[in-house]
Design an enzyme around this catalytic site. Structure first.
Site, mmCIF file in Angstrom:
data_model
loop_
_atom_site.group_PDB
_atom_site.id
_atom_site.type_symbol
_atom_site.label_atom_id
_atom_site.label_comp_id
_atom_site.label_asym_id
_atom_site.label_seq_id
_atom_site.Cartn_x
_atom_site.Cartn_y
_atom_site.Cartn_z
ATOM 1 N N HIS A 193 -6.985 3.677 34.992
ATOM 2 C CA HIS A 193 -6.907 2.813 35.466
ATOM 3 C C HIS A 193 -6.479 2.733 36.531
ATOM 4 O O HIS A 193 -7.240 1.591 37.318
ATOM 5 C CB HIS A 193 -6.735 1.818 34.225
ATOM 6 C CG HIS A 193 -8.167 1.695 33.383
ATOM 7 N ND1 HIS A 193 -8.627 1.046 32.131
ATOM 8 C CD2 HIS A 193 -9.764 2.311 33.313
ATOM 9 C CE1 HIS A 193 -9.519 1.574 31.898
ATOM 10 N NE2 HIS A 193 -10.208 1.655 32.910
ATOM 11 N N ARG A 473 -6.958 11.445 30.151
ATOM 12 C CA ARG A 473 -7.236 11.173 32.058
ATOM 13 C C ARG A 473 -6.057 10.825 32.631
ATOM 14 O O ARG A 473 -5.799 10.586 32.926
ATOM 15 C CB ARG A 473 -7.852 10.679 31.328
ATOM 16 C CG ARG A 473 -8.265 9.140 31.178
ATOM 17 C CD ARG A 473 -9.324 8.448 30.891
ATOM 18 N NE ARG A 473 -9.231 7.352 32.184
ATOM 19 C CZ ARG A 473 -10.272 6.381 32.258
ATOM 20 N NH1 ARG A 473 -11.215 6.099 31.138
ATOM 21 N NH2 ARG A 473 -10.785 5.235 32.723
ATOM 22 N N CYS A 510 -21.485 4.545 35.133
ATOM 23 C CA CYS A 510 -20.572 3.558 35.271
ATOM 24 C C CYS A 510 -18.717 4.336 35.715
ATOM 25 O O CYS A 510 -18.016 3.967 36.097
ATOM 26 C CB CYS A 510 -19.775 2.228 35.181
ATOM 27 S SG CYS A 510 -19.770 2.783 33.494
#
Ligand code: PEP
Ligand code: MG
Length: 597
Positions: A193, A473, A510
């Site tokens: 993020h 991730r 998305c």
């Protein structure tokens, strides 16, 4: 000059003095201005006083309950508090090295430990645990509620390059692009993020730069190359000149791209493709509109928390933001994802030892919808704020991390209950559409079952890939295995589209995958015609879509389905769509280097 390789996660190049932030270490090292030395000394003194009074209270309590013998332990800790090797030593380090109190305290403790490591006396060596306890107390009293990182930003006297071992998204969300020119951090990957945020802020960033904080001191001159994925320490003047020229070229070509007319994107054979925006902050609405986004496909609402506990962000404040968003995007829809946070973030301790625990447990724990269902009050508060804001625009609710129909049912019941509450006050409109993020494999494989109870879907490839391929991730060491073109990923996406179709449910996508032009064409061929991506990526994606026919992309996707490796799939795309080679963004959404040489 030293070069440290990393992952290019946000394009562009920036250079300047380093501001250093160490999160994994309990303390962060930051240089302070001479004028702030007194302030840091005062913090140390207050932490000492607070610790002393806590230890006196503990002593009294233990003496009363368990006797003076056991209590004497805390008497000893009180004495350690005044040991010349701890607080007084830390004070001297603050004065001589001009560093923050936390860092000075940790250095004093390290030196203390070094002295005791050589002591032959076992009893004395064992007292190290007590000293650690005292130091831990001092640390907690120095920084209640993990505000340290924010201070690094607040204390900056001039623009700098932020170099961190770890960069929590709640911290990255508070970065002011006028003060932080570039970012380099040791962990993370492209879908982390903080990397996504850096891209949306337009700040060049390199993730996965192993041990970069070991080589850099506050103020060291560094260059962050977000195109090549490299941090350069003490770059030569020639390198800085080359970077300056590259930056100039980029600014010129960005001007060209953004001059394109917006409007619906039609493929060359007239099929409409919808582009919406992923945003994390209200201010990005303008960029989304300017890029021609037909709505917000993903608003990551957790960024509004900015490190606060989930229940500290009240309904009125949330309502204000959601309403603003809905009004500013009208008449387009705004899809707001409910908080996607873990336990540490929910309690406002993102930079704490608890956060350390959450990270160690990995991304599959108590988070997102699982956490919301357990914090029902906070969840309903968010849903009430959304229902109220729904009167001012087209708000849709998106549920993150759903893994079963049961979860979806429970969440829908919460939405109904919140909407009823609002209706009672005469404020709600018609029910808000409720959608599900498809980012957990179990959800992807049961889309037909979820479709009976969900109004729409949005495929979150960032998490879907991480869970399908078992690649964390946030872990830069395995970033090379995070492979959006892996045959398994194509299969799972194809399956989602197939399962959703009979119910007529809309499926958007998305994740960051669509910012890769080759992957975008492949997704189109698999049947995805609605995308949500960062505003900056929309103009080029729209332009690309206009150049292909549905027939071509469908045929390419069908052929890709029989290929065994992502390398084969990438080669197929390159062969079928030669335009990709000259596309400004290459695989991974980063610019082709040759375009900037
Ligand atoms: C995703 O998982 O693909 C997604 C869009 O959500 P996030 O990146 O916020 O996890
Ligand atoms: Mg996700």
């Amino acid at each position: 000059m030293t070069r440290i390789p990393g992952l290019p996660v946000s394009p562009g190049v920036a250079w300047g003095p380093a501001a250093l932030m160490l999160q994994r270490h309990p303390a962060m090292r930051c240089g302070i201005a001479a004028a702030n030395v007194e302030r840091e000394l005062g913090r140390l003194d207050r932490a000492r006083e607070a610790s002393a009074s806590q230890l006196r209270a503990i002593y009294a309590r233990v003496a009363q309950r368990a006797g003076a013998d056991l209590a004497s332990l805390f008497e000893a800790q009180l004495l350690m508090l005044d040991d010349a090797l701890l607080v007084p030593r830390a004070r001297r380090i603050v004065e001589s090295d001009r560093v923050n109190a936390e860092w000075a305290l940790d250095r004093a403790f390290d030196q203390f430990c070094a002295v005791f490591a050589d002591v032959g006396d076992e009893y004395l060596r064992e007292r190290r645990g007590d000293v650690a306890d005292v130091v831990g107390r001092l640390r907690r009293n120095l920084r209640p509620a993990a505000s340290g990182g924010v201070r690094v930003l607040a204390d900056l006297a001039a623009p700098a390059i932020l170099v961190a071992d770890e960069l929590a998204p709640s911290f990255a969300a508070q970065i002011d692009p006028a003060m932080i020119l570039g970012v380099a951090f040791e962990t993370g990957s492209r879908t982390h993020h903080s990397a996504i945020l850096a891209r949306s802020l337009g700040i060049p960033a390199v993730a996965g730069a192993a041990l970069v904080t070991m080589h850099i001191r506050p103020g060291t001159f560094v260059l962050v190359d977000g195109d090549a994925g490299e941090v350069v320490i003490d770059p030569t003047p020639e390198l800085v000149e080359e970077a300056r020229a590259r930056r100039g070229k980029r600014a010129a070509s960005a001007g060209l791209t953004h001059g394109q007319p917006a409007g619906p994107a039609l493929t060359a054979d007239g099929v409409a493709v919808r582009f919406q925006a992923n945003i994390e902050r209200l201010e990005e609405v303008e960029a989304a509109r300017a890029a021609g986004a037909e709505g917000i496909g993903l608003f990551r609402s957790e960024f509004l928390l900015g490190g606060r506990a989930v229940d500290a962000f009240d309904e009125e404040a949330q309502y204000g933001v959601y309403r603003d968003l809905a009004e500013r995007m009208a008449p387009h829809p705004v899809t707001i994802r409910t908080f996607d946070i873990d336990e540490a973030q929910a309690s406002g301790r993102a930079g704490s030892e608890q956060a350390e625990g959450s990270r160690a447990r990995g991304p599959m724990g108590l988070r997102a919808i699982r956490l919301s269902l357990g914090h029902r009050e906070a969840f309903e508060m968010q849903l009430r704020a959304l229902a109220r804001a729904g009167r001012h625009g087209a708000i849709r609710v998106l549920l993150p991390f759903v893994s079963s129909v049961d979860e979806l049912r429970e969440a829908r019941a919460a939405v109904r209950s919140a909407t009823r509450d609002v209706e009672r006050t005469g404020q709600a409109e018609a029910a808000m559409p409720v959608g599900v993020m498809i980012e957990v494999p179990s959800a992807a494989l049961t889309v037909d079952l979820l479709a009976a109870e969900a109004d729409f879907f949005s495929i979150g490839t960032n998490d879907l890939i991480q869970f399908c391929l078992a690649v964390d991730r946030a872990d830069g060491r395995v970033a090379g295995l995070f492979d959006p073109l892996h045959p398994a990923i194509l299969r799972v996406i194809r399956q989602v589209i197939r399962l959703a179709r009979p119910r007529g449910r809309q499926v958007a996508l998305c994740g960051e995958m669509a910012a890769d032009p080759g992957a975008l064409l492949l997704l189109l061929g698999l049947g995805v015609t609605e995308f949500s991506m960062s505003p900056a990526a929309i103009p080029e994606a729209r332009d690309l879509v206009r150049r292909v026919t549905m027939g071509e992309v469908r045929r390419a996707a069908a052929r890709a389905g029989s290929l065994p490796t992502s390398t084969d799939i990438a080669a197929l795309l390159a062969a079928r769509f030669p335009a990709l080679a000259s596309w400004p963004l290459g695989r991974d959404g980063r610019p082709h280097m040759e375009g900037h040489s």
